[in-house]
Design an enzyme around this catalytic site. Sequence first.
Site, PDB file in Angstrom:
ATOM      1  N   SER A 132       1.063  -1.165  -0.001  1.00 44.80           N
ATOM      2  CA  SER A 132      -0.120   0.034   0.179  1.00 44.80           C
ATOM      3  C   SER A 132       1.020   1.211  -0.031  1.00 44.80           C
ATOM      4  O   SER A 132       2.047   1.174   0.444  1.00 44.80           O
ATOM      5  CB  SER A 132      -0.781   0.074   1.202  1.00 44.80           C
ATOM      6  OG  SER A 132      -1.431   1.230   1.364  1.00 44.80           O
ATOM      7  N   TYR A 145      -2.750  -0.557   9.705  1.00 44.88           N
ATOM      8  CA  TYR A 145      -2.708  -0.861   8.374  1.00 44.88           C
ATOM      9  C   TYR A 145      -1.171  -0.227   7.983  1.00 44.88           C
ATOM     10  O   TYR A 145      -0.604  -1.120   7.300  1.00 44.88           O
ATOM     11  CB  TYR A 145      -3.753  -0.105   7.505  1.00 44.88           C
ATOM     12  CG  TYR A 145      -3.883  -0.486   6.178  1.00 44.88           C
ATOM     13  CD1 TYR A 145      -4.559  -1.767   5.856  1.00 44.88           C
ATOM     14  CD2 TYR A 145      -3.399   0.207   5.025  1.00 44.88           C
ATOM     15  CE1 TYR A 145      -4.622  -2.174   4.665  1.00 44.88           C
ATOM     16  CE2 TYR A 145      -3.454  -0.163   3.718  1.00 44.88           C
ATOM     17  CZ  TYR A 145      -4.189  -1.320   3.692  1.00 44.88           C
ATOM     18  OH  TYR A 145      -4.310  -1.963   2.443  1.00 44.88           O
ATOM     19  N   LYS A 149       1.626  -3.031   6.565  1.00 40.21           N
ATOM     20  CA  LYS A 149       2.237  -2.858   5.284  1.00 40.21           C
ATOM     21  C   LYS A 149       3.582  -2.454   5.202  1.00 40.21           C
ATOM     22  O   LYS A 149       4.253  -3.039   4.261  1.00 40.21           O
ATOM     23  CB  LYS A 149       1.286  -1.839   4.526  1.00 40.21           C
ATOM     24  CG  LYS A 149      -0.200  -2.348   4.348  1.00 40.21           C
ATOM     25  CD  LYS A 149      -0.026  -3.820   3.436  1.00 40.21           C
ATOM     26  CE  LYS A 149      -1.525  -4.045   2.991  1.00 40.21           C
ATOM     27  NZ  LYS A 149      -1.599  -5.112   1.987  1.00 40.21           N
TER      28      LYS A 149
END
Length: 276
Positions: A132, A145, A149
Amino acid sequence: MSGRTLAGRRVLVTGASGTFGRHLGAALGAAGARVVGLDLHARPDDDVPVLGCDLTDPDAVPAAVRAAVDRLGGLDLLINNAGVGGPAPAELPPDEVVRRQLEVNLLAAWRTTAAALPPLLTARGRVIFVASRMAVLPLPLAAAYGVSKRALVAYADALRHEVGTHVGVSVVYPSMVASPIHDSTAEAGLSLRGVSRPEPVEGVVTAILRTATARRAPRDVATTARGRLEMAVGRHAPALADRLVRRTLAARLAAGDLDAAPLAAGMLDRHRHRGR
């Protein structure tokens, strides 16, 4: 994997029932690849067969990967695509949402890759990790998140050092794509509107296929020109990136975009006191 074609290549895709996974399976099949997917719920009779597997279960993953490889007759390409999101402010203690994202976004890819390496080494294949833009340019209120990532990228880097003489290792960095992965964040009042510019899923799939068919496995692949710029800023001018994020966040707070988000209460309070 050598050459510039996917015809006849044996491909395993995790998260095969999700937004990226379904589009990837269709595109790979159209390009002539033989594809098997892994996802929580099996869809064995689909055009792209999906084997059921809980990727967070250390005991289930090796057996599922073996079954997929047996069905394909070997393995040329692994696409670690499975991922989950959710709100997780860094100032709050980690909870089940955080644990789930670390399990799926990082450890599941690690487990799957480890299980798939023997056939990939035999085939001189490739591994592609779908990360991401937040791995390079993190955003507030989504700490789990971004952390998961970024850790995934660190794992890819370590893997490249260990097996890169025989297996190509690439990381693809999408931005925001409309999909159910953002539902829980939006429901918490933490929409990414005004923070991340949406891009079409087709562009992400094209970038992954371009990565898979490159003569040499590229290290890092942005999915858009804007993404390349954001990644460059995040890596080479992190202080500038911080200022840009803080300015965008301040504008959202001032506009009241996060007033209904309980998880943003701490930031809202600090912003209001700072303005006095």
